[in-house]
Design an enzyme around this catalytic site. Structure first.
Site, PDB file in Angstrom:
ATOM      1  N   PRO A   2      17.167 -11.344  11.062  1.00  0.00           N
ATOM      2  CA  PRO A   2      16.693 -11.908  12.332  1.00  0.00           C
ATOM      3  C   PRO A   2      15.920 -13.219  12.128  1.00  0.00           C
ATOM      4  CG  PRO A   2      15.787  -9.696  11.911  1.00  0.00           C
ATOM      5  CD  PRO A   2      16.385 -10.188  10.651  1.00  0.00           C
ATOM      6  N   GLU A   3      15.903 -14.052  13.163  1.00  0.00           N
ATOM      7  CA  GLU A   3      15.200 -15.328  13.099  1.00  0.00           C
ATOM      8  C   GLU A   3      13.981 -15.282  14.034  1.00  0.00           C
ATOM      9  OE1 GLU A   3      17.934 -18.591  13.628  1.00  0.00           O
ATOM     10  OE2 GLU A   3      19.575 -17.485  12.702  1.00  0.00           O
TER      11      GLU A   3
END
Ligand SMILES: [Zn+2]
Length: 282
Positions: A2-3
């Protein structure tokens, strides 16, 4: 993955059930999570700590305790955090790596299929030095101006995409939101970072912030494993402008999106809206 938008979504959703709670029982089921530290020792150290704040820095979740210590959680590829209400029977899950039972009977469960995620317990004077040594500016902070972005890219001959992926230059942007930001800014991903003009820097600054904010507004993007703390999926994956859309029409100009490699990563862009020489082709 995830970012920043995914980690920020986790932070926002977990905050109300986590902050103010005492860690009653901590089970770390996978020694890789706390490596090189002994998981039993880390679990014992965490037990009894009370959460004072849940922050985010780049892609790190920062669980701050009243003692001044902090637990730095990095989800890496496939980590996720679920909040399980008190009394809800935990279903069998081979990918569960840690369970933290809180003093209200609810639990925070960490699951990670590929097991690249990390938990690091830091002492009060270690937290900020650790993060600042690894992370550049926060792109959504008021201090992140076009000038700051220009400084991060200045004198760099590497492709602009590779530079904005560098966490020490800009914190939190990963492969998805880099492509989305460059498309919004009309900037070709392979342009040398230090050669962007003032107008392009302004457009990229706007593009980065807009792409990240769109991701947060849609609770992040679920491509495979990412879930919000209540177990639901994000919705951003339905609204990508370029990421993963090779051959599909650009929503601005209709030309098919192309895929190349930049900074060693699969990279999607519109050859018409993001020309390499800065002039729009016909
Ligand atoms: Zn286009």
């Amino acid at each position: 993955m995830p970012e920043l938008p995914e980690v920020e979504t986790v932070r926002r959703r977990l905050e109300p059930s986590f902050v103010g709670r005492r860690l009653e029982r901590v089970e770390i089921l996978d020694a890789r999570l706390t490596r090189p530290h002994d998981p039993l020792e880390v679990a014992a150290e965490l037990t009894g700590e009370r959460v004072s704040a849940l922050d985010r820095r780049g892609k790190y979740l920062v669980v701050r305790f009243e003692s001044g210590r902090a637990l730095l959680i990095h989800l890496r590829m496939t980590g996720s955090l679920l909040h399980v209400p008190a009394g809800a029977g935990a279903e069998a899950d081979p990918h569960r790596r840690a369970i933290v039972t809180l003093d209200d009977g609810s639990a925070v469960v960490y699951r990670d299929v590929r097991r690249f995620g990390t938990w690091l317990l830091t002492e009060p004077d270690e937290v900020e030095p650790y993060l600042n040594a690894r992370l550049g500016g926060e792109p959504l902070a008021p201090a992140f101006t076009t000038k700051r972005l220009g400084e991060a890219l200045a004198n760099r001959r590497a492709p602009v995409k590779a530079v904005i992926l560098d966490q020490r230059r800009l914190a939190g942007v990963g492969n998805i939101y880099a492509d989305e930001a460059l498309w919004r800014a009309h900037v070709h991903p392979l342009r040398p970072a230090g050669e962007l003009g003032e107008d392009e820097l302004r457009a990229l600054h706007r593009g980065i912030r807009a792409a990240l904010k769109a991701g947060i507004a849609r609770q992040g993007a679920t491509l495979r494993d990412y879930r919000t703390p209540d177990g639901s999926s994000g919705r951003m994956q339905h609204e990508f402008k370029v990421y993963g859309r090779e051959g599909e029409p650009c929503e601005r100009c209709g030309r098919p999106i192309e895929k190349i490699r930049a900074g060693g990563r699969g990279t999607w862009f519109c050859p018409s809206c993001q020309p390499f020489d800065g002039t729009t082709s016909t």
